[in-house]
Design a protein around this motif. Sequence first.
Motif, short mmCIF file in Angstrom:
data_model
loop_
_atom_site.label_atom_id
_atom_site.label_comp_id
_atom_site.label_asym_id
_atom_site.label_seq_id
_atom_site.Cartn_x
_atom_site.Cartn_y
_atom_site.Cartn_z
N ARG A 81 0.75 -1.24 0.02
CA ARG A 81 0.03 -0.11 -0.03
C ARG A 81 0.86 1.24 0.06
N SER A 82 2.11 1.06 0.47
CA SER A 82 2.61 2.42 0.61
C SER A 82 3.38 2.88 -0.71
N GLN A 83 3.45 2.06 -1.85
CA GLN A 83 4.20 2.34 -2.85
C GLN A 83 2.95 2.54 -4.04
N ALA A 84 3.52 3.22 -5.12
CA ALA A 84 2.23 3.37 -6.36
C ALA A 84 2.37 2.43 -7.46
N THR A 85 3.58 2.01 -8.16
CA THR A 85 3.68 1.18 -9.28
C THR A 85 4.29 -0.02 -8.56
N PRO A 86 3.99 -1.14 -9.60
CA PRO A 86 4.12 -2.47 -9.18
C PRO A 86 5.68 -2.48 -9.04
N ALA A 87 6.64 -2.00 -9.75
CA ALA A 87 8.14 -1.99 -9.45
C ALA A 87 8.52 -1.54 -8.05
N GLU A 88 7.70 -0.40 -7.63
CA GLU A 88 8.00 0.08 -6.30
C GLU A 88 7.36 -0.89 -5.07
N LYS A 89 6.38 -1.44 -5.69
CA LYS A 89 5.63 -2.42 -4.55
C LYS A 89 6.51 -3.68 -4.22
N LEU A 90 7.13 -4.26 -5.47
CA LEU A 90 7.75 -5.21 -5.28
C LEU A 90 9.00 -5.24 -4.41
N ARG A 91 9.85 -3.97 -4.76
CA ARG A 91 11.14 -3.66 -3.93
C ARG A 91 10.57 -3.46 -2.50
N ALA A 92 9.62 -3.00 -2.37
CA ALA A 92 9.28 -2.60 -0.94
C ALA A 92 8.89 -3.93 -0.15
N MET A 93 8.09 -4.79 -0.88
CA MET A 93 7.69 -6.04 -0.23
C MET A 93 8.90 -6.90 0.09
N ILE A 94 9.76 -7.19 -0.79
CA ILE A 94 11.22 -7.62 -0.79
C ILE A 94 11.81 -7.18 0.54
N SER A 95 11.83 -6.00 0.70
CA SER A 95 12.41 -5.25 1.89
C SER A 95 11.79 -5.78 3.09
N ALA A 96 10.45 -5.79 3.01
CA ALA A 96 9.86 -5.91 4.31
C ALA A 96 9.78 -7.47 4.65
N TYR A 97 9.98 -8.30 3.74
CA TYR A 97 10.10 -9.69 3.93
C TYR A 97 11.49 -10.00 4.59
N THR A 98 12.33 -9.28 3.99
CA THR A 98 13.75 -9.22 4.34
C THR A 98 13.98 -8.98 5.91
N ASP A 99 13.44 -7.62 6.10
CA ASP A 99 13.61 -7.18 7.50
C ASP A 99 12.70 -8.10 8.49
N PHE A 100 11.59 -8.71 8.11
CA PHE A 100 10.85 -9.61 9.12
C PHE A 100 11.92 -10.75 9.22
N GLY A 101 12.75 -11.18 8.29
CA GLY A 101 13.26 -12.53 8.29
C GLY A 101 14.71 -12.27 9.44
N LEU A 102 15.12 -11.13 9.20
CA LEU A 102 16.41 -10.73 10.19
C LEU A 102 16.01 -10.27 11.56
N ASN A 103 14.64 -9.10 11.52
CA ASN A 103 14.38 -8.76 12.92
C ASN A 103 13.38 -9.70 13.84
N ASP A 104 13.09 -10.76 12.98
CA ASP A 104 12.18 -11.63 13.97
C ASP A 104 12.70 -13.07 13.59
N ALA A 105 13.94 -13.11 13.93
CA ALA A 105 14.58 -14.51 13.23
C ALA A 105 14.04 -15.70 13.80
N ASN A 106 13.62 -15.70 14.96
CA ASN A 106 13.16 -16.95 15.63
C ASN A 106 11.92 -17.34 15.20
N PHE A 107 11.08 -16.27 14.83
CA PHE A 107 9.53 -16.60 14.24
C PHE A 107 10.04 -17.14 12.68
N TYR A 108 10.86 -16.42 12.15
CA TYR A 108 11.10 -16.67 10.84
C TYR A 108 11.99 -18.04 10.44
N ASN A 109 12.66 -18.43 11.46
CA ASN A 109 13.27 -19.92 11.29
C ASN A 109 12.36 -20.86 11.56
N LEU A 110 11.29 -20.62 12.59
CA LEU A 110 10.25 -21.64 12.68
C LEU A 110 9.20 -21.78 11.56
#
Length: 224
Positions: A81-110
Amino acid sequence: MPKPQRTLEEIEQTKTEILEQTVLLIAEVGYNNFTMRKLAARLGITATTIYNYYKNKDDLFLNILIRGFRELYARLEEADRSQATPAEKLRAMISAYTDFGLNDANFYNLMYAWHVPKFNDYVGTSLEPVARRQLEGALKIPEIFSITIKAYAEASNKSITDDETVFLMIHYWSHIHGFIAGCNNMTLYYLHKDPIAFKEQHIDSITEKFREDVLRLKDQGEKK
């Protein structure tokens, strides 16, 4: 005098604390060595009290996954929702996914890394309905990426099949997951003192290579 009845908010707070401490304990001792008695000792309560909220170890574990996938999906939706174009959306989603995996590592690992029970392990058991809720939550993650990938192709005037969408999703998820897993299990720290410093460069590389792959697709209206 009887104890006053607990509010729904207090009950949810207790359930959340149990889930959070379960994740930490599993990270310390491993899924196979996790027991309700160890969790009770960590929480300073009896195992019987935990059973008032969760049927058993598997019920507890599945609810952890349900919560994890719900949180990850919410972050992906917010990124979308934070971005306008599909390209911007995809990058933002990849970034959000990566941040979740790194910052919530125990949840992500499970959710994605450790060898733990999956939906098929609960088919035919009393926990199948809970496991199905967990599976449905898990499948919402590739679904939201799939929608964005198709929108990206359409915006680029490219035609993309369902199989091509799934391939791109699997291919690039492998790159994203590999980076997260390598950081979380410390493998990449043998290659560099701070591999997370490459996070933005890694995301930029993925999005650029994705753009190149999309441009190789057939134009809309072009015969297969």
